[in-house]
Structures are given as structure tokens and as C-alpha cells.
Write a protein that holds these residues in place. Structure first.
Motif, short mmCIF file in Angstrom:
data_model
loop_
_atom_site.label_atom_id
_atom_site.label_comp_id
_atom_site.label_asym_id
_atom_site.label_seq_id
_atom_site.Cartn_x
_atom_site.Cartn_y
_atom_site.Cartn_z
N SER A 289 0.73 -0.84 -0.03
CA SER A 289 0.04 0.04 -0.10
C SER A 289 0.71 1.30 -0.61
O SER A 289 1.00 2.92 -0.64
CB SER A 289 -0.79 -0.20 1.25
OG SER A 289 -1.09 -1.34 1.53
N ILE A 290 1.78 1.52 1.31
CA ILE A 290 3.30 2.62 1.08
C ILE A 290 3.89 1.70 0.44
O ILE A 290 4.41 2.58 -0.59
CB ILE A 290 2.99 2.79 2.47
CG1 ILE A 290 1.70 3.12 3.19
CG2 ILE A 290 4.04 4.47 2.32
CD1 ILE A 290 1.07 4.08 3.09
N THR B 236 -3.18 5.96 6.12
CA THR B 236 -2.34 6.51 5.07
C THR B 236 -2.68 5.35 3.31
O THR B 236 -2.37 5.79 3.23
CB THR B 236 -0.85 6.02 5.98
OG1 THR B 236 -0.43 4.83 6.28
CG2 THR B 236 -0.69 7.38 6.24
N SER B 237 -3.17 4.10 4.27
CA SER B 237 -3.12 3.27 2.95
C SER B 237 -3.97 3.97 2.36
O SER B 237 -4.36 3.65 0.92
CB SER B 237 -3.89 2.60 3.14
OG SER B 237 -4.60 2.37 4.30
N ALA C 288 -2.93 6.60 -0.09
CA ALA C 288 -1.96 5.99 -1.40
C ALA C 288 -3.33 5.50 -2.35
O ALA C 288 -2.88 5.40 -3.71
CB ALA C 288 -1.03 5.26 -0.78
N GLY D 42 -4.67 7.58 -4.72
CA GLY D 42 -3.72 8.23 -5.78
C GLY D 42 -3.16 9.84 -4.85
O GLY D 42 -2.74 10.79 -5.78
N TYR D 43 -3.39 10.00 -3.57
CA TYR D 43 -2.36 11.16 -2.84
C TYR D 43 -1.41 10.54 -1.69
O TYR D 43 -2.58 10.19 -1.16
CB TYR D 43 -4.04 12.05 -1.63
CG TYR D 43 -4.57 12.53 -2.21
CD1 TYR D 43 -5.47 13.54 -2.86
CD2 TYR D 43 -5.95 10.98 -2.66
CE1 TYR D 43 -5.87 13.63 -3.25
CE2 TYR D 43 -6.77 12.15 -3.93
CZ TYR D 43 -7.20 13.21 -4.22
OH TYR D 43 -8.63 13.99 -4.84
N PRO D 44 -0.20 10.34 -2.35
CA PRO D 44 1.09 9.65 -1.65
C PRO D 44 0.88 10.58 0.15
O PRO D 44 1.10 11.83 0.24
CB PRO D 44 1.91 10.50 -2.21
CG PRO D 44 1.81 10.36 -3.81
CD PRO D 44 -0.05 11.47 -3.31
N TYR E 181 1.18 14.20 1.20
CA TYR E 181 -1.07 14.91 2.01
C TYR E 181 -0.77 14.39 3.70
O TYR E 181 -2.26 14.91 4.05
CB TYR E 181 -1.47 14.36 1.46
CG TYR E 181 -2.04 14.65 -0.37
CD1 TYR E 181 -2.56 16.05 -0.36
CD2 TYR E 181 -1.24 14.57 -1.33
CE1 TYR E 181 -1.86 16.50 -1.85
CE2 TYR E 181 -1.03 14.79 -2.26
CZ TYR E 181 -1.56 15.70 -2.81
OH TYR E 181 -1.46 16.40 -3.96
N ARG F 82 2.65 -0.97 -5.88
CA ARG F 82 2.24 -0.15 -4.97
C ARG F 82 1.16 0.89 -4.92
O ARG F 82 0.46 1.01 -5.82
CB ARG F 82 3.14 1.36 -4.59
CG ARG F 82 4.80 0.66 -4.49
CD ARG F 82 5.60 1.29 -4.24
NE ARG F 82 7.28 0.92 -4.16
CZ ARG F 82 7.85 1.23 -3.21
NH1 ARG F 82 8.29 2.68 -2.38
NH2 ARG F 82 9.06 1.31 -3.11
N CYS G 276 0.55 3.57 -4.50
CA CYS G 276 0.08 4.91 -5.68
C CYS G 276 0.01 4.94 -7.31
O CYS G 276 -0.30 5.09 -8.12
CB CYS G 276 1.26 5.61 -5.18
SG CYS G 276 0.63 7.19 -3.74
N ASP G 277 0.20 3.31 -7.81
CA ASP G 277 0.61 3.01 -8.71
C ASP G 277 -1.29 1.90 -9.06
O ASP G 277 -1.61 2.03 -10.48
CB ASP G 277 1.06 1.27 -8.68
CG ASP G 277 2.32 2.24 -8.25
OD1 ASP G 277 3.50 2.39 -9.11
OD2 ASP G 277 3.15 1.21 -8.56
#
Ligand SMILES: O=C(O)[C@H](O)COP(=O)(O)O
Ligand SMILES: [Mg+2]
Length: 411
Positions: free
Chosen positions: A50-51, A61-62, A65, A68-70, A74, A391, A393-394
Motif C-alpha cells: 500500500s505504501i 495512510t493506505s 495512497a 493516489g494521494y501519497p 498529504y 504500490r 499509488c500505482d
């Protein structure tokens, strides 16, 4: 053939490690999941950090991510996100916190961080709103209950900082901690003082609240202390529709997730009967998602119960609930014109009763997707799929590409 809408289904904490109670299988591998397996068979599978590898993600946080907001860019703390999810609108000067209704014994030791997974705490929050007064400190507050043992607090006042510790010892059998400022800034000292006073006064209110008296008569742990954590100010989030050109909704009983959805501009759609636990009305949730996809191009749906079973270390219950989830997802199989993304936000292994950094399974299924040879949705089978190891964010860029909404990099 290209899909025009995306259903993003996060099966919270579904991923696990081998469980002794399940002959060394993970709950997901041990469960009978014909629907998820069919989605896997018709889609492209993989595993996902996830990260990043080795990083244990929080649900906050996951989810950032995955959308799409790292979080490295953020994330400003869990509190403000959880607060938004409970309906507290976080404006400048407010400091948000996540709270747990918890149980302490006569010696002041925490005996249950979740007060027996209490639910229906609205009357407790109301009594605290009426009975706690922080005005001598120049501070106001908002408190709202969330699903289960969860609640959110926001302090309101001039000169409050957000760099403070938590009173949550994160384990049982020890005393709650004193909240301390993490810097020399007087603003952080002011927040820490207000928090400690809030906790002291709210414990007095909770001590003999009729709901707790009743719980004790029934042999249930009383919710006689608030554990608070995740201090933060609200961050600035580019809106989802501008970032991706998609309208969207969020469906989640967990206030953290509805809060994250709200702050990025997704419309929160409440579903009566959903609880965020293993007794949730998943059929209603799935029906709502299908209805919502007629109006919106993106729907984030979070199903939370498996995560709770993981936190409680109950492998068999987790496996059984995964089978309930699977059955509820059946109507999704016939959804036309839809890219379905299924994943977990993190692993919650029963063996450690908390999140781990083990990568989670992921599948993307829909028109135009290049199918791989994986036909089983579990941690091991998905590792052989065509997405390989990605990841969090992908995920949005991959989904956007598959629905033809991404921009060419280069000319
Ligand atoms: O269920 C939740 O809200 C969190 O994922 C775990 O938090 P808890 O340990 O405070 O219940
Ligand atoms: Mg989670």
C-alpha cells in the motif's frame, strides 16, 4: 471495449499470514470464495504494497495512497480525517483526534481498548458534550460517535498546536499515558493541557453513566475512558474530480474512510444497516454501490469487518466473514461497463492482531483488461498474476489508463 466507470472495492484488512487455527492457511485462502475467484479468473491479479515494502500502513495512510494521494505529501494525521467522517467539519484552528471508548479497571489499568467492541455510543458522547467544560482553558470542543467503539474529537480555540502525543498505550494491562507536547511550542502545550483535562472530565461523566451502569449489570465492560490519538490539523487535498476528471462517491460505515472520501471530494452515501463490523448489511451496501454507479463514474466501497476479526485475532471468524462478503458481492459479476478493482488496504494478521507490511492481493477486472492465469483471489495465488508487485499509488494510474482517462507522458 472500454469501461467508463470504476468500482473500487477495499476489503479492509482482509489479507493475513498463515493461521494456526486454519491449518497454516490464511483466512482468505481458507475461505470458499467463488465470486472473488471468478473476478480473479476474469481479471489481472497481483500483490500490492500500500505504501512501500516493509512499511506498516494505517488505514488512513493506505487509503490516501490507494486514491493516489501519497501520504508522504498529504497526510496530516488521522484525527482530522476521522472527524470529518463523523460530521465534524474541520476548519482552520481546529485540532482533530480519533477516540476509542475504552475500559479501565479500579486500579486504572486499561483492560479493553475497545470497551468490548461497544456500539451505539451516541448517548455517551452526548453526555460528555453536556458535562465537560474546557472554557476555563479558552478551548471549545466537538465530540461525535463513530461506528463501534470509535469517536472523533476536535478542539477549537486560538493558539492550539497539533504536535502532541496520545494517551493510548496501544496495549492492555497498563495505565493510559499522559498526553504531552512533542515540542517546546506553547501551542502544543496548550493542546496537551486541554486533552488531559478533557480526558479527566469525560471519565467523570462516563463513570456512572446509565449506559455503563447497565453494561456492568450485564457483565459487559463499561466505556469509562476515552483514549485519544492521531492529532492533526486538516490538510489541503486537490479535489478528486479535478485530479482525475471523475465524479465519485464513497460508501463506508467506517468514519475514517468516509472522512477521507469527503475531504477529497467524494460524496458520502450512508447505508442504513451497515455497522463496519461482521454484522453489517452487506447486501444493502452492494445494492447502494450498484445504484450509485448509475450516477457516478467512481465509487469507493470499504468493507471493514475482516479487519476487526484480524485485530481480535479471530482467524475462523475472519474466514467465515470473508465467505459472507463473497456471497454479497455476487450481483457485481453482472455489472456492465465497469472496471472492478478489489484489494485490501493492508494486511491485519490474526497472529499479531495489528497491521503488518505483508503485501495485499489485488485484482482488476473489466472490459479490455489483459487477463492472466490466476483464478483464485488470495495472497499466494495473486502473487503469480500479471500485475506482479505494485504500490498503492500505482492503482489509480492503472485504473485511469484502463478506462482511457490517462494522459500521454511525452508527445
Ligand atoms: O478499527 C479501527 O478503527 C482501527 O483500524 C484499529 O483501531 P483500534 O485498535 O483503536 O480499534
Ligand atoms: Mg484498514
Amino acid at each position: 471495449m472500454i469501461a467508463h466507470r470504476v468500482l473500487f472495492l477495499v476489503l479492509d484488512g482482509i489479507s493475513d499470514r498463515p493461521c494456526e487455527a486454519l491449518d497454516g492457511l490464511t483466512p482468505l485462502a481458507a475461505a470458499r470464495t467463488p465470486v472473488l475467484d471468478r473476478i480473479a479468473g476474469e481479471g489481472v491479479c497481483g500483490i500490492m504494497d500500500s505504501i512501500a515494502p516493509g512499511i506498516r500502513p494505517g488505514s488512513d495512510t493506505s487509503h490516501l495512497a490507494l486514491l493516489g494521494y501519497p501520504p508522504q505529501e498529504y497526510y496530516t494525521g488521522r484525527g482530522p480525517l476521522e472527524a470529518e467522517g463523523t460530521g465534524i467539519h474541520m476548519t482552520a484552528g481546529m485540532i482533530g483526534f480519533r477516540c476509542n471508548f475504552a475500559t479501565v479497571d479500579a486500579d486504572g489499568l486499561v483492560t479493553d481498548r475497545r470497551a468490548g467492541r461497544i456500539s451505539g455510543t451516541g448517548p455517551l458522547s452526548e453526555a460528555i458534550r453536556d458535562g465537560v467544560d474546557l472554557s476555563p482553558l479558552g478551548v471549545g470542543f466537538r465530540l461525535e460517535s463513530g461506528a463501534g467503539h470509535r469517536a472523533a474529537l476536535a478542539l477549537v480555540g486560538e493558539g492550539l498546536g497539533d504536535k502532541v502525543s496520545s494517551n493510548d498505550p496501544k496495549k492492555e494491562g497498563v495505565r493510559p499515558l499522559t498526553i504531552r507536547p512533542c515540542t517546546d511550542d506553547p501551542a502544543d502545550r496548550a493542546t496537551a493541557d486541554a486533552c488531559n483535562e478533557f480526558i479527566r472530565q469525560s471519565a467523570r461523566v462516563l463513570f456512572d453513566h446509565p449506559m455503563n451502569v447497565r453494561r456492568m449489570e450485564e457483565g459487559l465492560p463499561p466505556a469509562n475512558l476515552l483514549l485519544i490519538r492521531g492529532a492533526g490539523k486538516m490538510g489541503a487535498f486537490p479535489q478528486f474530480s479535478e485530479r482525475y476528471g471523475l465524479s465519485g462517491s464513497v460508501i463506508s460505515a467506517a468514519t475514517l474512510i468516509s472522512g477521507i472520501g469527503k475531504v477529497v471530494g467524494l460524496e458520502h452515501i450512508p447505508v442504513p444497516g451497515t455497522t463496519g463490523s461482521v454484522d453489517s448489511d452487506l447486501d444493502a451496501k452492494v445494492k447502494t454501490a450498484i445504484r450509485e454507479l448509475d450516477k457516478k463514474e467512481f465509487v469507493l466501497m470499504n468493507i471493514k469487518g475482516a479487519d476487526e476479526a484480524g485485530h481480535d485475532g479471530k482467524g475462523v471468524q475472519k474466514r467465515d466473514f470473508i465467505e459472507v462478503i463473497d456471497a454479497a458481492l455476487e450481483p457485481l459479476l453482472d455489472l456492465p461497463d465497469t472496471l472492478i478493482v478489489v484489494c485490501a488496504d493492508h494486511s491485519t494478521p490474526c497472529s499479531i492482531k495489528d497491521h503488518s507490511a505483508d503485501p495485499v492481493p489485488v485484482v482488476i477486472r473489466g472490459p479490455g483488461v489483459r487477463t492472466d492465469r490466476t483464478a483464485r483471489f488470495d495472497e499466494i495465488s495473486c502473487a503469480e498474476g500479471g500485475l506482479h508487485r505494485i504500490r498503492g499509488c500505482d492503482l489509480m494510474p492503472i485504473a485511469l489508463d484502463l478506462i482511457n482517462k490517462s494522459h500521454k507522458y511525452g508527445a
